[in-house]
Write a protein that holds these residues in place. Sequence first.
Motif: not given
Length: 568
Positions: A536-556
């Motif tokens: 079944r098709r569905t969706s996903q939420i994606v948080l991406a960080s590249d090599d120089g991006g933040p090393r910590e991601l907060r979400w809620r």
Amino acid sequence: MATRSMAERLQEWKLIGRALADRAGAPFRRVVRSARAFVEPAADRLIIAPQDLRTADATVATDIYAGVFVFSGQIVECNGRSPFEMPPPGEDWARVLHGFGWLRHLRAADTATARSNARILVDDWLRISDHPPIAWEAEVVARRTMAWLAQSPMILAEADQGFYHRFLAGLTRQFRWLRTRWGEEPPGLPRLKVALAVLATAIAVDGFRRHIRAATRRLDDELRRQILPDGGHVGRNPVTILEVLIDLLPVRQALAARGHPVSPVMMSAIDRMMPMLRFFRHGDGAFALFNGATTTPTDLVATVLAYDDAQGRPHGNAPHSGYQRLEAEKTVVVIDTGAPPPPEFARTAHAGTLAFELSSGNARFVVNCGAPFRPVKDWRRVARTTAAHSTLVVDDHSSAHIRDTGLFADLLGPLLLAGPSEVTVDRAEADGAVAVTASHDGYAAAFGLVHERTLKLSATGDTLDGRDRVVPFEGGTGEAPFTVRFHLHPSVKVGRLGEHDVVLIGQAGEGWEFHSDDVVPAIEESVHLADLHGLRRTSQIVLASDDGGPRELRWRFTRTARSHAKGR
């Protein structure tokens, strides 16, 4: 692509050597056991039929009578021929056919026609002298034996003496086959199924009662080996617990009915497994999708739970199984905080360490893709990758390797190897809120970093705060690109509320919002594999960080609207 380490190669060759040694000794063991088995009495009479707890559908009996066999999403129309003469459309279809679990649907019909049809089909199988190899796979033989025993009152109703003797001869052949090949079946659930089938036959057939004690000891050994102290299974698949209990409960009843003692090991295993069924359940009754779990037969779960005298709320910490459960006001979060199972039990294990699922009331929101209910191309392998789970993925690599080709896979199956060796877990509860912080080193060797995740569920169940970060490991830089994926259930409607906010609407109007300040969340396509009707098709939420991006991601995740359903 990351290469395999020397330690991983040594582990693989050690496993190959063990498998080759086992195979080399198997013929000798089989000859000795066969010599013993064939001087023993054959089955003489059936004295009890273990109950079949699996749910049945009488309408399926109509299809079977018409020669239409629908198994594993594949259809075969026999047009007057025996189904055992038809070319199978796939291996899974053939395993179900030769396993005879479908006899329960004929029993549910409870008509003279259904009983006659069941007897004719069993007799068709008995009269064929040369069945395909799949029919004699250990787990298939065990399933067939259990099905024949459970449905024997229906099969033997109005049977003549000739069929009765053929039926007993068939049971004798299968009983001897299972006993002479003890230890050759794949480790894990197949080995438990074989042990259960041998004990069930020894209980049900009068002439085999002398084997009850030895069969009980063997089953006890497997229960000690496979059922963990907290009630989970060593293979870490939540559905395996249900599969074990489906057959174990009737065997316990049959032992008691025949006046034989039920071993303390068996009783303890059942008492430990029952709470774990509740541990893995979401509000809609479905199991969390970890390590090979697929769509859940909720009616069957309810049947098994009826045997649970305690009926208590599940505990939140399953340290031996490697899972955590957070629950507040009908919000449920289940987290995989364990390393992959031992290699011999990792045929269906997934690379999903630190993945989680979120449900609210009867609505599931964040899920893992799950294992396909039916075989579809290469999706079973895809389902095992880290990207198919709601967790952090480094540079599109899985946190463990799947070996499903070459000599290794031919000997041992598609095992999951070289995953996290150390997973740390800290659980804290205060004022009704629950927080779990866990980390794993599955990316340490290839990328020099450790993934750490913190999840905190509020006392009201209205907010789930999360933090994902990558930490340098032993001189590593920790600068590899990574993504954090949140796969959504197909019933969830998703839309963007603002640059950093995503709105989610679940069943019966249940509403949640997702927010992240550190990066802009993307909404991408996904696929839900664990569905009764296929992909079944569905969706996903994606948080991406590249090599120089933040090393910590907060979400809620924040609940914005409760369900309109009655009782919510």
